[in-house]
Design a protein around this motif. Structure first.
Motif, PDB file in Angstrom:
ATOM      1  N   ASP A 177     -23.148  -4.555   0.984  1.00  0.00           N
ATOM      2  CA  ASP A 177     -22.943  -5.965   1.341  1.00  0.00           C
ATOM      3  C   ASP A 177     -24.287  -6.521   1.793  1.00  0.00           C
ATOM      4  N   ASP A 178     -24.967  -7.233   0.895  1.00  0.00           N
ATOM      5  CA  ASP A 178     -26.301  -7.739   1.162  1.00  0.00           C
ATOM      6  C   ASP A 178     -27.201  -6.572   1.554  1.00  0.00           C
ATOM      7  N   HIS A 179     -27.753  -6.569   2.767  1.00  0.00           N
ATOM      8  CA  HIS A 179     -28.629  -5.473   3.191  1.00  0.00           C
ATOM      9  C   HIS A 179     -27.868  -4.390   3.959  1.00  0.00           C
ATOM     10  N   ALA A 220     -29.667   0.194   0.124  1.00  0.00           N
ATOM     11  CA  ALA A 220     -29.207  -1.166   0.412  1.00  0.00           C
ATOM     12  C   ALA A 220     -30.268  -2.192   0.053  1.00  0.00           C
ATOM     13  N   ALA A 278     -29.905  -5.202  -2.695  1.00  0.00           N
ATOM     14  CA  ALA A 278     -29.974  -6.565  -2.165  1.00  0.00           C
ATOM     15  C   ALA A 278     -31.054  -7.378  -2.870  1.00  0.00           C
ATOM     16  N   GLU A 279     -32.146  -6.731  -3.247  1.00  0.00           N
ATOM     17  CA  GLU A 279     -33.268  -7.431  -3.873  1.00  0.00           C
ATOM     18  C   GLU A 279     -33.078  -7.630  -5.369  1.00  0.00           C
TER      19      GLU A 279
END
Length: 242
Positions: A127-129, A206, A210-211
């Motif tokens: 979840d995102d980072h 993560a 995320a990136e």
């Protein structure tokens, strides 16, 4: 629903004993990742056979209308079919004696994912980072951690960290652990072999995802990260998101 996977030999191994399968349909999806073990030929035979048999049961019997109990039972049945097939094949030739494989896979119906795990290949929620491990490794170091005899930090360099306590195809029967996950908007499921989780920290995993601008790019970045850390093992990743 969408999914993407990538597998790579890494920088040290001569052959790839990992495999994965993805089958995403209109209202239901099936994913599986296996990390084989055995001789030069046997490991990839075990992982390919397990993934094939596991997916055959799911794709033949799985429907979007199944309840959670039906999904869980079907995963258990699929894992049993994979175990029986690999075990039988292992006894058919001296070249295959003692072979086996990990298995982590599941049924995906939009945001609901039911998973089964045998061995030390993993499933994470991203979840995102942020990252959270869903599955618990069936490994000797995990047992030592549970007993308080090793810390997580010590386990990362422990000599027996690659020894697993459960596998597909080694014994006539094996048992998998079941997990239910409900994804929120923006979250993804990551399946990976220990060629990733053993080389790259959870935080780095993560960050890569995320990136990335797509599932394909995320998988490529994860494989590259494992190779940048030495690539001592085959590395395989599968990403699923809604």
């Amino acid at each position: 629903m969408k999914a993407y996977g990538k597998t790579d030999c890494g920088l040290v191994r001569a052959n790839n004993q990992d495999t994965f399968r993805i089958d995403i349909r209109e209202e239901i999806g099936f994913i599986v990742l296996c990390d084989g073990m055995g001789g030069a030929k046997a490991g990839n035979v075990a992982s390919d056979k397990a993934a094939e048999l596991f997916m055959a049961v799911l794709t033949e019997r799985g429907t979007p209308q199944m309840g959670e109990t039906e999904m869980a039972n079907l995963l258990v049945e699929a894992a049993a079919a994979a175990n029986a097939g690999v075990y039988e094949l292992a006894g058919s030739s001296p070249d295959y004696e003692g072979m086996g494989t990990t298995l982590v896979g599941g049924i995906c119906v939009n945001e609901m994912v039911m998973l089964i795990n045998i061995g030390d290949s993993r499933a994470y929620v991203l979840d995102d980072h942020r990252i959270a491990q869903i599955t618990r490794d069936h490994s000797w170091v995990e047992e030592l951690i549970a007993q308080g005899r090793l810390t997580r930090e010590e386990a990362a360099t422990y000599p027996g960290r690659n020894l697993i306590t459960r596998a597909v195809g080694v014994d006539p029967q094996t048992e998998g652990d079941l997990y239910r996950v409900t994804l929120s908007e923006g979250q993804s499921i990551l399946l990976c072999s220990d060629g990733l989780s053993g080389m790259v920290t959870d935080g780095e995993i993560a960050l890569c995802t995320a990136e990335a601008e797509s599932q394909e790019q995320a998988c490529e970045m994860l494989v590259r990260a494992a190779c940048d850390h030495g690539g001592h093992d085959n590395v395989t990743v599968v990403l699923y998101s809604i």
